[in-house]
Each structure stands twice: as structure tokens, then as C-alpha cells.
Scaffold this active site. Sequence first.
Site, short mmCIF file in Angstrom:
data_model
loop_
_atom_site.label_atom_id
_atom_site.label_comp_id
_atom_site.label_asym_id
_atom_site.label_seq_id
_atom_site.Cartn_x
_atom_site.Cartn_y
_atom_site.Cartn_z
N GLU A 29 15.05 97.49 74.21
CA GLU A 29 16.55 98.15 73.59
C GLU A 29 15.72 98.94 72.11
O GLU A 29 16.96 99.71 72.44
CB GLU A 29 17.51 96.93 73.17
CG GLU A 29 17.22 95.88 74.44
CD GLU A 29 16.55 95.07 75.30
OE1 GLU A 29 16.99 94.89 76.61
OE2 GLU A 29 15.39 95.30 74.82
N GLN A 82 22.41 94.44 77.29
CA GLN A 82 22.27 93.27 78.95
C GLN A 82 22.78 91.98 78.21
O GLN A 82 23.97 91.30 78.65
CB GLN A 82 21.76 93.39 79.45
CG GLN A 82 21.77 93.25 81.14
CD GLN A 82 20.29 93.12 82.18
OE1 GLN A 82 19.55 92.40 82.08
NE2 GLN A 82 20.58 94.21 82.72
N PRO A 113 15.75 93.24 69.70
CA PRO A 113 14.38 94.09 69.41
C PRO A 113 14.95 95.55 69.28
O PRO A 113 13.95 95.75 68.64
CB PRO A 113 13.97 94.30 70.84
CG PRO A 113 14.23 92.98 72.06
CD PRO A 113 15.48 92.48 71.33
N HIS A 159 20.53 84.38 75.98
CA HIS A 159 21.49 85.01 77.12
C HIS A 159 23.49 84.54 76.51
O HIS A 159 24.06 84.18 77.44
CB HIS A 159 21.59 84.52 78.59
CG HIS A 159 20.30 85.13 79.44
ND1 HIS A 159 19.29 84.41 78.57
CD2 HIS A 159 20.20 86.17 80.48
CE1 HIS A 159 18.05 85.43 79.44
NE2 HIS A 159 18.89 86.40 80.25
#
Length: 328
Positions: A61, A83, A90, A130
Site C-alpha cells: 500500500e 483493498q 501501511p 477487513h
Amino acid sequence: MSQTLTIGKALNAGLRRAMEQDPKVLIMGEDVGRLGGVFRITDGLQKDFGDDRVIDTPLAESAIIGTAVGLALRGYRPVCEIQFDGFVFPAYDQIVSQVAKLHYRSGGAVRLPMVIRIPFGGGIGAVEHHSESPEAYFAHTPGLKVVSAATPADAYWMIQQAVASDDPVIFFEPKRRYWDKGEVDLDGRPELAFPLHAARVVRPGTDVTVVGYGPTVRTAMDAATAAAEEGRSVEVIDLRSLSPLDLGPVTESVRRTGRLVVVHEAPGSGGIGAEIAARVTQECFYSLEAPVLRVTGLDIPYPPARLEDEYLPDLDRVLDAVDRTFGW
């Protein structure tokens, strides 16, 4: 031509239109090309525009954002996909130290026209990293604009407006709402679209104001429908923009209703709701009939999937807060 689209398909259509209108618009990210993204938001774009404009990147990233900074400085308009929400960290140093500051550091000599798309929030049964809601980190950072679309129509137009902006935009997409459907005017004129950084009243009401953004707008609307069955009129406002915050419609509403409930999935402490509560209290102190209440995620790391329903704001928690505002 008006069509019924999901939020995911509306984002895809908006990105396609932006790429058709400006050859400097690029899309880059992990699996955005051949796969079309984990949520298929970029599905078909690499096939139609080529792999030099829809670029599959390594799983890095920081490198995605760093490369996009260089492209933006050279006149391109990169659209970066992170994503999942928890994967943005990061790249956090690049975003806060470079993306947010280069315009100011250069004395206004350079612009950074780039969009960072982040699917955010819970509700899909995924694990931590997530299902995060990191919007407050970015809204707290001067130099960044932060928005979130809650409907297909807004998704279609807001992504195009973000791409056209000369300032960096963090674009939060409510991942559990990707499949929500609504009418979208695909042939509308961009100049007639609702402004990118303006809040909107999505359901008028007279008794209490409920404010949300992203995934919680639908939650607030469902709560308003349920409250109406009990004789209470709930006004629902979609913030749409988190930085800058457009609180004009909120304060105007609170001066009429005297009550405010703010809903978001992120933890309550230091969140967007805290900022709204402070500013509304400052502006509307003598109009308030009750303290500003917040319905938020808990101040804990995001829980395992089996427990996320206990963590996320839902209809019952919003209705409970509405009821409590009438108890003062």
C-alpha cells in the site's frame, strides 16, 4: 437515462465515465485489473482501457500511494484502491506526510489530484483489518478531503467529483451496502449534481434529528420508519462529507427539533460524532432540549464475525437513543 444500479455498479459506472472523459485518469491497486477488485468495483475497466490505465500493483500500500503521488505531480489523476479498510495503515505515513501536505509545502505551486478509495465498515462477517472504520484519522488531517457515499446516485456522482478535484480525496465506500440498489441518472449533467462537500436531508422530520454517513444512513432511515409507527417524526441527514464538515443543515434541523442523535460504526471516543456533538452544542445550545447522543461502535478492536452484530449500531440502538432524547 435512469437505471436501477447497486452502489458497486454505480461506482464502476462513475469511474468508467471519468476515464472516458479524461485520459489522465488512472486506476491502480491490488487485483483491480484482471480480477476487477475484490468487490468487483473495477470490473471490466482494464479490458476496455488497457493495463497501462488500470494497473495491478504489488501487495504494498505504501508503494501504491507513493507511486500515485509521483503520477499526480506529473499531471495524472490516479485513483488508488485500498483493498480493505485495515490495509490502509501501511500507507498512512505516505498519506499524512506527503499526500496531505505537498500542496502547502510547495506554497501552492503543486496540486495533488488523487483519490484514495477505501471500502470501510463492518457487516460482511470478516475478521479484523477487513471491517475497520478509520475515517476519523483522515478527517483529523488538514490537507485531506474525506467523503462517503450512501446511495447509488451519490456513489456515481461523488466518485466523478472526487476524481475531478485538484485536492486529494479519501473516498470511503460502505462495503456492506455495495449491493443496495437505487435509481441513477447516467446521462445527467455533472454541473447539476449535488455538491461533493454538502450534507443533505434525506428524510424530513420535526421531532428529532438523526445524522449518519456511509453505511449508517440506511440504518437511520430504517429507524425513522420504525419511529413513525410510534408517532415520532425523525429527520435524517446524510453528512456525505466528513472533511470539510457541512453542519449547516444539521444546525438548522436541530434548531427546529431540539434533539440530535449521531450514528457511526467507528468507536465513539474521538470520532466524527464527538466533533459534531461539540459543534452543535456550541451553535445550538439554547435550542437543545436534550444532550447530543451518539450511537457508535464500541471502544474495542473490531470483534470476531460472530459478535459484530453486538458491536455495530443497529435499528434498536438508534431507536433507544431517540427514546432517551425524549426522557430529558
